[in-house]
Design a protein around this motif. Structure first.
Motif, PDB file in Angstrom:
ATOM      1  N   UNK A 296      19.340 -44.621  20.449  1.00  7.84           N
ATOM      2  CA  UNK A 296      19.524 -43.316  20.099  1.00  7.84           C
ATOM      3  C   UNK A 296      18.467 -42.831  18.876  1.00  7.84           C
ATOM      4  N   UNK A 297      18.777 -43.677  17.705  1.00 12.40           N
ATOM      5  CA  UNK A 297      17.973 -43.251  16.610  1.00 12.40           C
ATOM      6  C   UNK A 297      16.394 -43.625  16.872  1.00 12.40           C
ATOM      7  N   UNK A 298      16.202 -44.275  17.548  1.00 11.49           N
ATOM      8  CA  UNK A 298      14.481 -44.274  17.954  1.00 11.49           C
ATOM      9  C   UNK A 298      14.153 -43.366  18.456  1.00 11.49           C
ATOM     10  N   UNK A 299      14.899 -42.640  19.482  1.00 10.10           N
ATOM     11  CA  UNK A 299      14.393 -41.470  20.310  1.00 10.10           C
ATOM     12  C   UNK A 299      14.288 -40.361  19.439  1.00 10.10           C
ATOM     13  N   UNK A 300      15.548 -40.228  18.772  1.00 11.93           N
ATOM     14  CA  UNK A 300      15.618 -39.091  17.596  1.00 11.93           C
ATOM     15  C   UNK A 300      14.202 -39.198  16.849  1.00 11.93           C
ATOM     16  N   UNK A 301      13.848 -40.499  16.213  1.00 12.83           N
ATOM     17  CA  UNK A 301      12.771 -40.364  15.272  1.00 12.83           C
ATOM     18  C   UNK A 301      11.313 -40.065  15.967  1.00 12.83           C
ATOM     19  N   UNK A 302      11.280 -40.508  17.186  1.00 16.97           N
ATOM     20  CA  UNK A 302       9.953 -40.327  17.812  1.00 16.97           C
ATOM     21  C   UNK A 302       9.770 -38.771  18.435  1.00 16.97           C
TER      22      UNK A 302
ATOM     23  N   UNK B 144      23.086 -38.798  15.229  1.00 16.89           N
ATOM     24  CA  UNK B 144      21.865 -39.446  15.760  1.00 16.89           C
ATOM     25  C   UNK B 144      21.701 -40.824  15.664  1.00 16.89           C
ATOM     26  N   UNK B 145      22.706 -41.492  14.859  1.00 14.71           N
ATOM     27  CA  UNK B 145      22.505 -42.949  14.239  1.00 14.71           C
ATOM     28  C   UNK B 145      23.709 -43.813  14.995  1.00 14.71           C
ATOM     29  N   UNK B 146      25.168 -43.537  14.831  1.00 20.64           N
ATOM     30  CA  UNK B 146      26.265 -44.251  15.139  1.00 20.64           C
ATOM     31  C   UNK B 146      27.366 -43.175  15.102  1.00 20.64           C
ATOM     32  N   UNK B 147      28.197 -43.276  16.095  1.00 16.48           N
ATOM     33  CA  UNK B 147      29.654 -42.717  16.048  1.00 16.48           C
ATOM     34  C   UNK B 147      30.647 -43.412  14.915  1.00 16.48           C
TER      35      UNK B 147
ATOM     36  N   UNK C 263      18.370 -42.406   7.316  1.00 17.26           N
ATOM     37  CA  UNK C 263      19.650 -42.720   7.432  1.00 17.26           C
ATOM     38  C   UNK C 263      19.522 -44.118   8.092  1.00 17.26           C
ATOM     39  N   UNK C 264      19.038 -44.186   9.248  1.00 15.78           N
ATOM     40  CA  UNK C 264      18.875 -45.551   9.960  1.00 15.78           C
ATOM     41  C   UNK C 264      18.359 -46.555   9.051  1.00 15.78           C
ATOM     42  N   UNK C 265      17.246 -46.262   8.246  1.00 19.04           N
ATOM     43  CA  UNK C 265      16.850 -47.408   7.452  1.00 19.04           C
ATOM     44  C   UNK C 265      17.553 -47.653   6.369  1.00 19.04           C
ATOM     45  N   UNK C 266      18.276 -46.794   5.795  1.00 19.15           N
ATOM     46  CA  UNK C 266      19.444 -46.719   4.667  1.00 19.15           C
ATOM     47  C   UNK C 266      20.300 -47.936   5.267  1.00 19.15           C
ATOM     48  N   UNK C 267      20.968 -47.796   6.449  1.00 18.59           N
ATOM     49  CA  UNK C 267      22.022 -48.480   6.622  1.00 18.59           C
ATOM     50  C   UNK C 267      21.654 -49.699   7.766  1.00 18.59           C
ATOM     51  N   UNK C 268      20.430 -49.862   7.830  1.00 20.33           N
ATOM     52  CA  UNK C 268      20.101 -50.984   8.686  1.00 20.33           C
ATOM     53  C   UNK C 268      20.600 -50.689  10.095  1.00 20.33           C
ATOM     54  N   UNK C 269      20.808 -49.640  10.642  1.00 23.05           N
ATOM     55  CA  UNK C 269      21.348 -49.236  11.969  1.00 23.05           C
ATOM     56  C   UNK C 269      20.147 -48.610  12.756  1.00 23.05           C
ATOM     57  N   UNK C 270      19.763 -49.676  13.685  1.00 29.41           N
ATOM     58  CA  UNK C 270      18.667 -49.437  14.524  1.00 29.41           C
ATOM     59  C   UNK C 270      19.214 -49.331  16.047  1.00 29.41           C
ATOM     60  N   UNK C 271      19.227 -48.065  16.515  1.00 35.43           N
ATOM     61  CA  UNK C 271      19.813 -47.941  17.993  1.00 35.43           C
ATOM     62  C   UNK C 271      18.802 -47.263  18.937  1.00 35.43           C
TER      63      UNK C 271
END
Length: 805
Positions: free
Chosen positions: A364-370, A323-326, A354-362
């Motif tokens: 995809x991650x925004x939609x999975x979170x919401x 959900x964050x990055x390939x 995970x997104x917060x931990x690795x500072x990876x905001x995308x």
């Protein structure tokens, strides 16, 4: 979320609605529109050109002389792009054109060669570097081969579109897709969106024969499936798809990756495409990461995962952060021939962490979170597979291989028309409310006077009665709701005693020339532990936004010093600030117990009390100035007689010789003094004096009621007394002895002279006081005053070993 007006018109008939009207209507029905952007605005005289000849510039090693067909003529343009060549169609800014930043293009010469205009890159049309295809990032952009020479470039790049920027709140994540926005706009204008049917052609070979999919814990991935597309040819996407992605702020990559991003925008469903051969196995396992397990993500960074992270593996090692990055090792490249297409639902909390931990905001991650529409996971995957087959020439293997699946059913909420009208204050009738439900796409069944409203899965934010009422209010129109005054009995409001005293303290401090400041309650661990006069642990945030805002404060002075530094950096040299706020003390287990919130009041002053002028010298702030502000406050609160000051050198952030604890009835409630010069230097402030007090203790100690007396008609008598004392003797000790000894006629004691130096022996100092006596009932006699002075003198000699001079 950027919404393309052109794209929206493919699903709805908005020909009679301007983008501005649409934006206004959406704003008043619950989804705020932040603005409308038309990419071509501010640009003019930019057309399609064709380079018919290209030769190196004779006097330059990087310039080229191009003969460019612009429709009516062939003109010469000097170009410095490394990828310019003969036979391509390009973007041409004619003489007089305006490009981004309102730059005007003129005829000119470049190293002796005439240049009639400019061959443009996408950056020069206002596109950000982050959305331009990599092959054109360092040069000019190639227009499609079928573009008509001489025509404006804007329609070819969809720069004539209107991009409506929506501010999506977390509860309306359904609007993070074009389909969701289409349903919303359809409800507003009483239309049903028309989405084209997707025909997925599958071959006989089954996907299950190529790959096996498993999910270790279905709570991590309630839905997970893989489709296999073989015999694909990786190439650039068609122009329309590149335009759509760039207008939405996404860089085109290739025809496979671009399809996944397109479906993300259309359905709100994140997808991921793996290179099947690079997986090095015929297995996909979704599980939690193992401790110290590593993965190189698409951005080239090595990530160390843990059991907090959901990972996609090839059965052995991670190939993607779910959900964050390939992963870089399985990305789609020019050599890819078989694609494994992933569609899933993941645990929103795990993705967020995970997104917060690795500072990876995308995206995809925004939609999975919401949240994601659970009903269209498979449909989005099928649509993507069909598009990849169409654009990349592949074959879709039969069936999707599922590791987990979720069954979705509409949510039914019961409500009555009477309840809707009572909440909204309206008189909506049955036909109108049914029409609103139909516009929203909600099926209804009326049983007596109760509506059973069936909410489709695409609106997962609706589950209770209040949600239905809100939807009716939005579509009915907030502007149509009646305005009424409150009815029934009301009670006069009043402030508590603590609130009144706090307001009084603000008035006193501001009357003393100190301005209020409000600082952040979050700070660094070092700053939090400074300027404390009681023991406490710090309270840390588990996931701070920045290291500068990682713990809750234990003092107010650190924030005020930051405020002083901000002012001093802007040449505001004389600053006096105060703050009333909470500090957060933690004395127990920081993992189990919440911190105790304690109200404090703090003052910080630097610079001059008044500046030099024609009749006086500048006067700098000193210890006694800040102490005087506190004494004025204590006096007006009626606490002066209960306050004492005790010199201290235990506060390492304060000057050891210019700091005192402030005591109320013998209990320390704060301190006042000079900020230590080394600490002041660290904060980038000049010589600064500060004080901090426990406000709760002040509020708990109410002063005695003030009793007013008439001005005495009998004269007061002043007597002076000069004392020789040890230099260690404190003024407040002398005043205390005088007041104890003087009797009931003493009205005031004032220190008017302090002297050390010539004619005074070493280790001694001279203090001179003026004493005021008055009897409100009679004129004082010399005998009464002399008797009081004699008693004062004797006690000073006995208790303080003073010598009367």
């Amino acid at each position: 979320m950027l919404v393309s007006y052109k794209w929206l018109n493919e699903y709805l008939d908005l020909s009679a609605v301007t983008p501005k009207e649409l934006a206004d209507k959406m704003s008043v029905t619950g989804i705020e529109v932040e603005g409308i952007n038309v990419p071509e605005e501010g640009l003019k005289k930019i057309v399609v050109g064709e380079v018919v000849a290209c030769e190196p510039h004779p006097d330059s090693d990087h310039l080229s002389i191009c003969q460019v067909n612009i429709g009516e003529e062939i003109t010469q343009i000097v170009c410095g792009a490394p990828n310019v060549k003969s036979g391509i169609k390009v973007i041409v800014a004619l003489p007089g054109a305006r490009i981004t930043d309102n730059i005007k293009i003129k005829k000119g010469k470049m190293r002796g060669q005439v240049s009639n205009g400019m061959i443009c890159s996408l950056q020069e049309l206002g596109y950000a570097d982050s959305v331009i295809p990599k092959e054109y990032a360092e040069g000019i952009y190639y227009m499609p081969a079928d573009a008509t020479v001489g025509e404006p470039v804007f329609p070819y790049l969809d720069m004539d579109d209107h991009l409506i920027e929506l501010s999506i709140t977390p509860n309306r994540a359904d609007a993070l897709s074009m389909r969701g926005v289409a349903y919303e706009v359809g409800a507003i204008y009483r239309q049903t969106p028309d989405f084209p049917m997707v025909e997925l052609q599958e071959v006989e070979t089954t996907a299950a024969s190529k790959i096996n999919v498993a999910v270790a814990d279905q709570s991590d991935a309630p839905a997970y499936q893989i489709r296999i597309i073989e015999d694909v040819t990786i190439a650039p996407s068609p122009q329309w798809l590149q335009n759509r992605l760039m207008n939405e702020g996404i860089r085109p990559i290739n025809n496979v990756v671009d399809v996944t991003n397109y479906i993300l925008l259309l359905f709100g469903q994140p997808l991921h495409a793996f290179d099947y051969q690079k997986l090095n196995s015929q297995e996909i396992l979704v599980r939690r990461g193992n401790e110290a397990e590593t993965l190189v993500t698409l951005d080239g960074e090595s990530r160390t995962v843990s059991s907090d992270d959901i990972v996609i593996t090839n059965g052995q090692v991670p190939v993607a952060l779910a959900g964050v990055m390939g992963g870089l090792d399985s990305e789609i490249t020019e050599t890819t021939t078989t694609v494994a297409l992933e569609a899933a639902l993941f645990d929103p909390l795990a993705i967020r962490l995970t997104s917060k931990k690795f500072n990876l905001r995308s995206e995809s991650s925004a939609r999975f979170e919401k949240g994601i529409n659970r009903a269209t996971v498979a449909a989005a995957c099928d649509a993507a597979a069909a598009m990849i087959a169409e654009l990349a020439g592949g074959q879709v293997l039969k069936g999707a291989v599922e590791g987990s699946a979720v069954e979705v059913a509409p949510v039914t909420v019961s409500i009555t028309l009477d309840r809707i009208n009572r909440y909204l204050g309206t008189t909506i009738d049955q036909s109108e409310v049914e029409e609103i439900f139909a516009a929203l796409g909600f099926d209804t069944m009326l049983k007596g006077d109760i509506y059973d409203v069936s909410v489709p899965p695409r609106r997962w934010d609706i589950s209770i009665e209040a949600d239905i009422i809100e939807e009716v209010a939005r579509i009915y129109g907030y502007d149509r709701l009646p305005s009424t005054l409150p009815s029934g009995e009301t009670v006069a409001g009043s402030l508590t005693q603590e609130q009144l005293m706090t307001r009084n303290i603000r008035t006193i401090l501001e009357g003393s020339g100190v301005s209020e400041a409000i600082s952040y309650a979050l700070t660094t661990e070092d700053k939090a532990q400074q300027f404390t006069f009681s023991t406490s642990h710090v309270t840390r945030l588990d996931w701070p936004m920045t290291e500068e805002r990682a713990v809750l404060r234990l003092n107010l002075i650190a924030g005020l010093l930051d405020d002083l530094a901000y002012n001093l950096a802007r040449k505001n040299a004389n600053v006096a600030l105060y703050e009333i706020g909470r500090v957060f003390k933690q004395v127990g287990d920081t993992k189990k117990e919440l911190p105790t919130e304690v109200n404090h009041v703090s003052i910080a002053v630097t610079g001059n009390i008044h500046n030099k002028d024609w009749q006086s010298q500048a006067q700098k702030v000193d210890f006694y100035y800040v102490k005087g502000i506190l004494e004025n406050m204590f006096d007006q609160l009626g606490l002066t007689d209960r306050i004492t000051y005790v010199q201290t050198d235990t506060l390492k952030e304060m000057h050891p010789g210019r700091t005192a604890f402030v005591q109320l009835d013998g209990n320390v409630i704060g301190f006042v003094g000079q900020v230590h010069p080394t600490v002041a230097k660290a904060y980038d402030v000049t010589e600064t004096y500060a004080a901090e007090l426990d406000l709760d203790q002040l509020l708990q100690n109410k002063s005695a009621q003030m009793v007013y007396q008439a001005v005495s008609k009998y004269p007061a008598v002043n007597r002076d007394i000069a004392l020789l004392l040890s230099e260690e003797a404190a003024n407040q000790s002398v005043v205390a002895v005088i007041r104890e000894s003087a009797g009931r006629f003493l009205q005031d004691v004032r220190l008017f002279d302090v002297y050390q130096g010539k004619n005074i022996e070493s280790g001694k100092k001279s203090l001179a006081y003026s004493l005021t006596f008055a009897n409100p009932e009679a004129t004082l006699t010399d005998e009464e005053i002399n008797h009081a002075m004699a008693k004062i003198t004797k006690n000073l000699e006995d208790k303080l070993h003073a010598e009367v001079r």
